[in-house]
Write an enzyme that holds these catalytic residues in place. Structure first.
Site, mmCIF file in Angstrom:
data_model
loop_
_atom_site.group_PDB
_atom_site.id
_atom_site.type_symbol
_atom_site.label_atom_id
_atom_site.label_comp_id
_atom_site.label_asym_id
_atom_site.label_seq_id
_atom_site.Cartn_x
_atom_site.Cartn_y
_atom_site.Cartn_z
ATOM 1 C CG HIS A 129 -45.780 22.528 52.215
ATOM 2 N ND1 HIS A 129 -46.485 22.065 51.124
ATOM 3 C CD2 HIS A 129 -44.468 22.382 51.901
ATOM 4 C CE1 HIS A 129 -45.618 21.649 50.199
ATOM 5 N NE2 HIS A 129 -44.388 21.841 50.649
ATOM 6 C CG ASP A 206 -47.469 18.824 57.007
ATOM 7 O OD1 ASP A 206 -46.536 17.995 57.064
ATOM 8 O OD2 ASP A 206 -47.559 19.676 56.108
ATOM 9 C CD GLN A 209 -39.502 20.337 56.590
ATOM 10 O OE1 GLN A 209 -38.400 20.172 57.114
ATOM 11 N NE2 GLN A 209 -39.688 20.268 55.291
ATOM 12 C CE LYS A 232 -40.117 17.408 52.496
ATOM 13 N NZ LYS A 232 -41.222 18.352 52.630
ATOM 14 C CB CYS A 370 -44.550 24.844 48.998
ATOM 15 S SG CYS A 370 -43.833 24.053 47.575
HETATM 16 C C1 LIG Z 1 -42.359 18.612 52.138
HETATM 17 C C2 LIG Z 1 -43.544 19.058 52.875
HETATM 18 C C3 LIG Z 1 -44.837 18.718 52.457
HETATM 19 C C4 LIG Z 1 -45.098 17.968 51.197
HETATM 20 O O1 LIG Z 1 -44.532 16.705 51.203
HETATM 21 P P1 LIG Z 1 -44.585 15.806 49.865
HETATM 22 O O2 LIG Z 1 -43.603 14.720 50.141
HETATM 23 O O3 LIG Z 1 -44.176 16.705 48.735
HETATM 24 O O4 LIG Z 1 -45.986 15.323 49.725
HETATM 25 C C5 LIG Z 1 -45.888 19.126 53.235
HETATM 26 N N1 LIG Z 1 -45.715 19.823 54.364
HETATM 27 C C6 LIG Z 1 -44.489 20.173 54.806
HETATM 28 C C7 LIG Z 1 -44.349 20.928 56.093
HETATM 29 C C8 LIG Z 1 -43.369 19.798 54.065
HETATM 30 O O5 LIG Z 1 -42.153 20.146 54.499
#
Ligand SMILES: *Cc1c(COP(=O)(O)O)cnc(C)c1O
Length: 412
Positions: A129, A206, A209, A232, A370
């Site tokens: 992302h 990260d 997801q 999320k 993104c």
């Molecule tokens: C949504 C997402 C982000 C960003 O999350 P925010 O809540 O907008 O800071 C970063 N990495 C991944 C893989 C995402 O799905």
């Protein structure tokens, strides 16, 4: 027996009653919400916690001697312990509240400004992302370190043998997502972490997801940093967490200066507060933190095994039917993937299909998600992305498939 009840005994019709938004109509049609990878919906149990906070004990925390402030502080710190337990962190002070994944990544990237020097190397994956790319590029510009990329194959899987050849004694940091938001690929982070550690590099995962679908154990993973966003995982926007190993969090400098993050301030010298407060300057999202804890309680009450099983059923069910549609191409066909389907139909623009689906009450995402480097890899401007959560149903997928066929007919 109806197909809404699967072998785990998990009953989606009962689950759906927890989500008031699923009762609304969009353009006169019942809402079908398939944009869960962008944000998830909020159950009544979490909404109630938010209403209770503002109705009964809204206050600033860690500061007041009065009752409301004590109650708010206690609830906020109890939520931190829920988060600690959920991710199996060793210490509660290894959990730093953030405004979300993006904030957590920037906090760590900023901290590494004082660790990295020219000649050092950092490794990112091709599946990231933008929020797990841009902060590191900025870091490399500031420090003179260089950025290497683990490439991916046509299926949307990382090529691990290439990762091996990128690793060397100059590698200081590896950052990779646990699950790709654009393709749904589940990355082999256990092996990535082991390999990175073998050359002494730290790893940031990260988890934006992954957290909605699986329950990560940060100690078992031996990961150095793990970040996610509450919105999320059935929680509110504007709050998330950074897990960091204590030794790393002690080593990194504070990100922002302000109230709450100090031990003592004079104009000659300021000393910083202990963890976690060193990284939590200013008044935090108190209600958000408490609601984050409630969201984790909710997800755990549904159960992550049941969630994973059921979402896998939805993924297979939708994939089978979509592959019957002529000229439909699915991007991201990794062996291990979660309930995200990124696709295009012929040369129809994703936006046009998305607009027609919206007219029929169906929410999907269109665009580059993104993750422009992934789109560049496939040489496409974007995709349509349908992403499922445990409150979605096979009936909704049936409606989506027939709406999609209609849209394709209208546009070709
Ligand atoms: C949504 C997402 C982000 C960003 O999350 P925010 O809540 O907008 O800071 C970063 N990495 C991944 C893989 C995402 O799905």
């Amino acid at each position: 027996m109806s197909n809404t009840q699967n072998h785990t005994g998990f009953n989606v019709e009962i689950i759906r009653q927890d989500f008031p938004i699923l009762n609304r109509k969009v353009n006169g049609k019942p809402l079908i919400y398939f944009d869960n990878a962008a944000t998830s919906q909020t159950p009544q149990q979490v909404i109630d916690v938010i209403v209770d906070y503002y109705t009964n004990y809204n206050a600033n925390i860690h500061r007041g001697v009065h009752a409301l402030s004590q109650e708010a502080t206690d609830a906020y710190e109890e939520a931190r312990i829920k988060i600690q337990n959920h991710f199996n962190a060793k210490h509660s002070h290894e959990i730093i509240y953030t405004s979300g994944t993006t904030h957590g990544i920037n906090l760590v990237a900023n901290g590494f400004s004082s660790v990295l020097k020219k000649g050092d190397e950092v490794i990112v994956s091709a599946l990231e992302h933008h929020s797990n790319i841009v902060p590191w590029q900025m870091l490399c510009e500031r420090t003179g370190a260089s950025l290497r990329v683990i490439p991916m194959n046509e299926n949307g899987e990382l090529i691990l043998s290439e990762f091996d050849s990128l690793l060397n004694d100059n590698t200081k940091l590896v950052f990779v997502n646990h699950i790709s938001n654009a393709l749904g690929t589940i990355n082999p982070i256990e092996s990535i972490i082991k390999k990175a550690h073998s050359v002494g590099a730290a790893v940031l995962v990260d988890g934006a997801q992954s957290c909605p679908h699986i329950k990560p154990d940060v100690q078992a993973l031996d990961v150095d940093f793990y970040v996610c966003s509450a919105h999320k995982i059935c929680g509110p926007t504007g709050v998330g967490m950074l897990y960091g190993k204590e030794e790393w969090l002690n080593k990194l400098p504070p990100y922002q200066g302000g109230g709450e993050m100090i031990a003592e301030v004079s104009f000659e010298k300021t000393t910083y507060a202990n963890l976690p407060h060193k990284f939590e300057a200013g008044t935090p999202n108190v209600c958000g933190g408490i609601a984050f804890g409630a969201a984790l309680d909710y997800m755990n009450s549904v159960g992550f095994d049941a969630i994973a099983n059921y979402e896998h059923e939805l993924l297979n069910y939708a994939t089978q039917q979509m592959l019957q549609i002529e000229d439909l191409k699915i991007y991201g066909t990794a062996k291990h993937k979660t309930s995200v389907i990124s696709f295009n139909v012929g040369d129809i623009h994703p936006y046009d299909i998305g607009t027609i689906l919206d007219k029929m009450g169906i929410a999907v995402r269109t665009g580059h998600h993104c993750a422009q480097p992934i789109m560049d890899f496939y040489k496409i401007p974007g995709t349509i992305r349908a992403s499922f959560m445990f409150y979605n149903t096979k009936e909704e997928i049936d409606t989506f498939i027939s709406a999609l066929k209609k849209a394709v007919m209208m546009l070709s």
